[in-house]
Design an enzyme around this catalytic site. Structure first.
Site: not given
Length: 159
Positions: A53-55, A58
């Site tokens: 999810v972070c990838t 960002m």
């Protein structure tokens, strides 16, 4: 656990080391929130480099960075990983915004989003040009993130 700062209050100031990827070169420098008055700043706190999810989050923010700059704002990604991890993450995905390292979780605690044993709650804080907190979203589960359109609408509404 501390609560998040109130809307309308000065955003907690901080200085953190960061990596910035530009034209394939990475530089390291310090970022101090109070030194960036004059334009809105989106503080995007994310749990970890190279997690699914972070990838997505960002990459979405980096891929649409011109929409943020179009409304006069900067975007800073902040997580507890160190600069080496941030550099690999930025290079692997071509991330064009500064990635700030908060390994001691000092800023994460100051913003009231620390999760003992888990790191932090995925959160976005919008700081206006005068350093005042104007909008925030703190995720309960962190499986989704605020889309660029929502953030740029909030920034534009400051105008």
């Amino acid at each position: 656990m501390a609560s998040t700062p109130d809307l309308g209050a000065p955003a907690p100031d901080f200085t953190l080391p960061a990596v910035v990827l530009s034209d394939g070169a990475v530089t390291q420098r310090q970022f101090t929130l109070s030194e960036h008055r004059g334009k809105p700043i989106v503080l995007a706190f994310y749990p970890g480099d190279d997690t699914p999810v972070c990838t997505k989050q960002m990459c979405a923010y980096s891929n649409e960075l011109e929409k943020f700059t179009g409304v006069g704002a900067e975007v800073w990604g902040i997580s507890p990983q160190g600069l080496d991890s941030h550099e690999k993450f930025a290079r692997r995905h071509g991330l064009q915004m500064p990635l700030l390292a908060d390994p001691d979780k000092t800023v994460i605690r100051d913003y009231g989003i620390a999760l003992p044993g888990l790191g932090l709650k995925r959160s976005v804080f919008l700081v206006d040009a005068e350093g005042v907190l104007r909008w925030k979203h703190v995720a309960r589960l962190g499986l989704t993130y605020q889309p660029v359109a929502t953030l740029t609408e909030q920034i534009a509404a400051l105008g």
